[in-house]
Design a protein around this motif. Structure first.
Motif, mmCIF file in Angstrom:
data_model
loop_
_atom_site.group_PDB
_atom_site.id
_atom_site.type_symbol
_atom_site.label_atom_id
_atom_site.label_comp_id
_atom_site.label_asym_id
_atom_site.label_seq_id
_atom_site.Cartn_x
_atom_site.Cartn_y
_atom_site.Cartn_z
ATOM 1 N N GLN A 283 0.830 -1.186 0.000
ATOM 2 C CA GLN A 283 0.000 0.000 0.000
ATOM 3 C C GLN A 283 0.876 1.252 0.000
ATOM 4 O OE1 GLN A 283 -2.559 -0.193 3.401
ATOM 5 N NE2 GLN A 283 -3.567 -2.077 2.760
ATOM 6 N N PRO A 284 0.417 2.338 -0.611
ATOM 7 C CA PRO A 284 1.182 3.591 -0.570
ATOM 8 C C PRO A 284 1.372 4.042 0.874
ATOM 9 C CG PRO A 284 -0.581 3.703 -2.198
ATOM 10 C CD PRO A 284 -0.816 2.459 -1.405
ATOM 11 N N GLY A 285 2.491 4.700 1.132
ATOM 12 C CA GLY A 285 2.781 5.170 2.484
ATOM 13 C C GLY A 285 3.419 6.540 2.462
ATOM 14 N N GLY A 286 3.828 6.986 3.645
ATOM 15 C CA GLY A 286 4.455 8.293 3.782
ATOM 16 C C GLY A 286 5.962 8.175 3.942
ATOM 17 N N ASP A 287 6.499 8.809 5.006
ATOM 18 C CA ASP A 287 7.935 8.767 5.244
ATOM 19 C C ASP A 287 8.402 7.334 5.435
ATOM 20 O OD1 ASP A 287 8.329 11.467 5.002
ATOM 21 O OD2 ASP A 287 8.053 11.876 7.134
ATOM 22 N N PHE A 288 9.642 7.058 5.033
ATOM 23 C CA PHE A 288 10.160 5.695 5.101
ATOM 24 C C PHE A 288 11.647 5.722 5.414
ATOM 25 C CE2 PHE A 288 10.632 7.190 0.810
ATOM 26 C CZ PHE A 288 11.873 6.712 0.410
ATOM 27 N N MET A 289 12.156 4.555 5.850
ATOM 28 C CA MET A 289 13.566 4.423 6.198
ATOM 29 C C MET A 289 13.955 2.947 6.101
ATOM 30 S SD MET A 289 15.383 5.395 9.849
ATOM 31 C CE MET A 289 14.794 7.078 9.695
ATOM 32 N N VAL A 290 15.090 2.666 5.444
ATOM 33 C CA VAL A 290 15.571 1.294 5.347
ATOM 34 C C VAL A 290 16.094 0.853 6.711
ATOM 35 C CG1 VAL A 290 17.165 -0.281 4.175
ATOM 36 C CG2 VAL A 290 16.171 1.638 2.917
ATOM 37 N N THR A 291 15.783 -0.374 7.095
ATOM 38 C CA THR A 291 16.191 -0.889 8.399
ATOM 39 C C THR A 291 17.703 -1.160 8.429
ATOM 40 O OG1 THR A 291 15.656 -3.134 7.669
ATOM 41 C CG2 THR A 291 13.937 -1.917 8.856
ATOM 42 N N PRO A 292 18.310 -1.229 9.628
ATOM 43 C CA PRO A 292 19.770 -1.412 9.733
ATOM 44 C C PRO A 292 20.311 -2.673 9.075
ATOM 45 C CG PRO A 292 18.891 -0.636 11.814
ATOM 46 C CD PRO A 292 17.711 -0.941 10.949
ATOM 47 N N ASP A 293 19.493 -3.739 8.967
ATOM 48 C CA ASP A 293 19.978 -4.954 8.315
ATOM 49 C C ASP A 293 19.872 -4.886 6.793
ATOM 50 O OD1 ASP A 293 17.261 -5.198 7.873
ATOM 51 O OD2 ASP A 293 17.023 -7.057 9.011
ATOM 52 N N SER A 294 19.356 -3.768 6.272
ATOM 53 C CA SER A 294 19.242 -3.521 4.824
ATOM 54 C C SER A 294 18.295 -4.476 4.111
ATOM 55 C CB SER A 294 20.629 -3.581 4.145
ATOM 56 O OG SER A 294 21.510 -2.643 4.709
ATOM 57 N N LYS A 295 17.454 -5.200 4.868
ATOM 58 C CA LYS A 295 16.560 -6.189 4.267
ATOM 59 C C LYS A 295 15.097 -5.755 4.248
ATOM 60 C CE LYS A 295 19.498 -10.096 5.601
ATOM 61 N NZ LYS A 295 19.579 -11.358 6.388
ATOM 62 N N ALA A 300 5.610 4.788 7.154
ATOM 63 C CA ALA A 300 4.356 5.239 7.750
ATOM 64 C C ALA A 300 3.229 4.833 6.815
ATOM 65 C CB ALA A 300 4.382 6.754 7.942
ATOM 66 N N GLN A 301 2.304 4.010 7.348
ATOM 67 C CA GLN A 301 1.273 3.425 6.490
ATOM 68 C C GLN A 301 -0.046 3.376 7.252
ATOM 69 O OE1 GLN A 301 1.470 -0.860 5.030
ATOM 70 N NE2 GLN A 301 2.394 0.206 3.295
ATOM 71 N N GLY A 302 -1.049 4.082 6.737
ATOM 72 C CA GLY A 302 -2.341 4.103 7.410
ATOM 73 C C GLY A 302 -2.233 4.770 8.764
ATOM 74 N N GLN A 303 -2.649 4.079 9.814
ATOM 75 C CA GLN A 303 -2.620 4.615 11.169
ATOM 76 C C GLN A 303 -1.446 4.074 11.986
ATOM 77 O OE1 GLN A 303 -4.786 7.018 12.255
ATOM 78 N NE2 GLN A 303 -5.447 7.021 10.120
ATOM 79 N N GLY A 304 -0.379 3.634 11.335
ATOM 80 C CA GLY A 304 0.741 3.081 12.072
ATOM 81 C C GLY A 304 2.005 3.044 11.237
ATOM 82 N N ALA A 305 2.976 2.282 11.737
ATOM 83 C CA ALA A 305 4.245 2.114 11.049
ATOM 84 C C ALA A 305 4.417 0.644 10.693
ATOM 85 C CB ALA A 305 5.397 2.581 11.933
ATOM 86 N N GLY A 325 3.204 6.523 14.435
ATOM 87 C CA GLY A 325 2.982 7.004 13.081
ATOM 88 C C GLY A 325 4.244 7.204 12.275
ATOM 89 N N LEU A 326 5.421 7.117 12.939
ATOM 90 C CA LEU A 326 6.650 7.453 12.225
ATOM 91 C C LEU A 326 7.853 6.862 12.948
ATOM 92 C CD1 LEU A 326 7.927 9.221 9.933
ATOM 93 C CD2 LEU A 326 8.058 11.071 11.612
ATOM 94 N N VAL A 327 8.796 6.329 12.184
ATOM 95 C CA VAL A 327 10.088 5.900 12.717
ATOM 96 C C VAL A 327 11.091 7.016 12.440
ATOM 97 C CG1 VAL A 327 11.938 4.196 12.625
ATOM 98 C CG2 VAL A 327 9.574 3.467 12.306
ATOM 99 N N GLN A 328 11.673 7.577 13.510
ATOM 100 C CA GLN A 328 12.634 8.661 13.336
ATOM 101 C C GLN A 328 14.049 8.158 13.154
ATOM 102 O OE1 GLN A 328 12.923 11.629 12.695
ATOM 103 N NE2 GLN A 328 11.094 12.752 13.264
ATOM 104 N N ALA A 329 14.408 7.073 13.847
ATOM 105 C CA ALA A 329 15.789 6.589 13.761
ATOM 106 C C ALA A 329 15.872 5.161 14.281
ATOM 107 C CB ALA A 329 16.724 7.485 14.567
ATOM 108 N N PHE A 330 16.864 4.430 13.758
ATOM 109 C CA PHE A 330 17.218 3.108 14.267
ATOM 110 C C PHE A 330 18.604 3.182 14.883
ATOM 111 C CE2 PHE A 330 14.193 1.688 10.931
ATOM 112 C CZ PHE A 330 13.417 0.820 11.680
ATOM 113 N N SER A 331 18.831 2.374 15.928
ATOM 114 C CA SER A 331 20.200 2.200 16.395
ATOM 115 C C SER A 331 20.953 1.379 15.362
ATOM 116 C CB SER A 331 20.225 1.505 17.757
ATOM 117 O OG SER A 331 19.663 0.203 17.667
#
Length: 499
Positions: A283-295, A300-305, A325-331
């Motif tokens: 489904q279409p989403g908003g802001d996004f970020m690749v996870t640390p494992d690169s997989k 941000a999708q609908g009412q959650g992440a 609603g949003l992931v700002q950063a991963f360790s």
């Protein structure tokens, strides 16, 4: 009668004499014991240039060593705190925090003893050893705002005080991200004669920095087109931490309903054909970020992440967090994430979410949570936030805060003027410096603007912008020492540290 030959020939006598001599020498050696001096056979960082991802080095010895004498006599200048571990003749020294960038280091070992020296009743010491290595230079990147640098990607080496403009005049850089080795930059840019921000294409450019072995890589400023905007608009992108995959948010130019995430290899596989993007079926989403494992990618999708796999069926999320609603950063290791919760009273909460299911509220703000970064050198999260100071005019004041993730203690580091809502920050890889910009918007926006006009993400026209560097200390030390940012002699915005 014939005369008999001598029983022992001269050649035999020589051979017997040599054997007797060797037997005597072997006996003397056995009586003296093992006299081979221990030495360092290999130092894995010898003459290497290391980065924050390099957290341990190995010394391999020619003989078993008395562990305590090695640990007591190993010296690193300047000092680097760490811990020892052993596996036979191999000693591993693991740093507790990344080595500060822009520094030359010397490793010395003398006075250490052979493991069997004491048993043999002697005091045989290791052959003195001296090794050396260095850390990468402190290098920053930014988009220039002044004269010839306007809209171009600029590299500045703080260690050597050298500046290099990487991109050509005919491209206006919009956003950029470094590859993990720092040798290339992935960036989006539009043509200088095209004001349409949605015409951006993706490129790579070489930085000319030195590789890990200290050898120079490709010359700087070599630009290659990665993805055009012929049929689709390239809106946002993110490069995976391993530098192998690019995720792009794209929209069909002729069909507004055709909108979503695509992914593609960041480098070619050696074939003549360039890599092509593939649609992420979700489904279409908003802001996004690749996870640390690169997989996977967090979006941000609908009412959650949602956490969507980059390979396989992305319509089935690996995980879904409806309360955020949003992931700002991963360790860096992926065990923790800074996530934003949007409340019905228009406030925002920042949570620390772990892979063990822990959800810990860190703070609440009436403004916005613009960005956060985990420090790999300590359990600290640095965040750029805003606080609402006028509801009537909706004026937000930005500030930077350091949060101790163990205690929850907060330390405000910097308060910026309300007009600086477009500020962006970047934490250095060694955790010792924080970059931020101060954009000065253009007040007269009624006049016609040239096509190479620079704009912020909010659409404000940029007149100029200054760059600032703030040294960082642990939160406990920062409480007693006043830290003041230093303005750099550079005009630009969107600053980032090179890894």
């Amino acid at each position: 009668m014939t005369k008999s030959k001598a029983f022992i020939q001269p050649l035999d006598r020589i051979a017997i004499a040599l054997m007797l001599l060797l037997s005597v020498l072997i006996g003397l050696i056995i009586l003296q014991g093992d006299v081979v001096t221990a030495r360092v056979r290999e130092f894995t960082w010898q003459n290497q240039q290391i980065g924050a991802e390099d957290n341990s080095f190995t010394l391999t010895f020619s003989r078993p060593m008395e562990v305590k004498t090695v640990e007591d006599n190993l010296k690193i200048e300047p000092p680097l705190a760490g811990k020892f571990s052993w596996a036979g003749r191999r000693m591993v020294y693991t740093l507790l925090t990344p080595a500060p960038y822009g520094t030359n280091y010397k490793v010395q070992l003398q006075g250490a003893k052979d493991k069997f020296a004491k048993q043999e009743g002697n005091n045989r010491l290791i052959q003195p050893f001296i090794g050396s290595f260095r850390t990468r230079d402190r290098v920053i990147l930014y988009i220039g705002t002044d004269k010839e640098e306007q809209g171009r990607l600029v590299l500045y080496n703080l260690t050597q005080e050298q500046k290099r403009v990487l991109t050509p005049k005919d491209l206006i850089v919009i956003d950029f991200e470094s590859f993990p080795d720092g040798e290339k930059i992935l960036f989006s840019a539009r043509a200088a004669n095209n004001q349409d921000l949605l015409s951006a294409q993706l490129y790579t450019v070489t930085t000319g920095v030195y590789s890990k072995s200290g050898e120079k890589t490709e010359p700087a400023s070599k630009v290659d087109l990665v993805l055009d905007s012929k049929d689709y608009q390239n809106l946002k992108f993110d490069l995976s931490p391993d530098g192998q995959t690019i995720v792009i948010q794209r929209g069909n130019k002729t069909n507004p309903g055709d909108f979503g995430l695509w992914f593609m290899p960041a480098t070619s596989d050696g074939s003549a054909e360039k890599p092509t993007p593939k649609r992420l079926k979700s489904q279409p989403g908003g802001d996004f970020m690749v996870t640390p494992d690169s997989k996977a990618v967090a979006v941000a999708q609908g009412q959650g992440a949602a956490i969507l796999p980059l390979q396989g069926d992305a319509s089935k999320p690996l995980d879904f967090l409806p309360q955020f609603g949003l992931v700002q950063a991963f360790s860096k290791d992926g065990s923790q994430a800074a996530m934003v919760k949007f409340n019905t009273d228009y406030t925002r909460d920042l949570f620390l979410v772990t892979n063990q299911g822990v959800q810990k509220q860190l703070l609440k703000t009436t403004g916005s949570i613009l960005s956060c970064q985990f420090d790999i050198a300590s359990p600290t999260l640095y965040c750029l936030l805003t606080q609402l100071i006028s509801k009537e005019q909706y004026i937000e004041q930005p500030y930077v805060v350091a949060i101790d993730l163990k205690t929850g203690q907060q330390k405000p580091l910097l308060v910026l003027p309300p007009a600086q809502r477009n500020v962006q920050m970047s934490l250095s890889s060694d955790g010792l410096g924080l970059l931020f910009d101060q954009v000065v918007p253009q007040t007269n926006t009624t006049a016609s603007l040239p096509t190479n006009t620079l704009k912020t993400d909010d659409g404000d026209v940029i007149a100029t912008s200054s760059l600032w560097l703030m040294p960082l200390l642990p939160i406990a030390d920062a409480a007693t020492v006043e830290i003041k940012p230093e303005q750099l002699p550079l005009a630009g915005f969107r600053p980032r540290w090179l890894p």
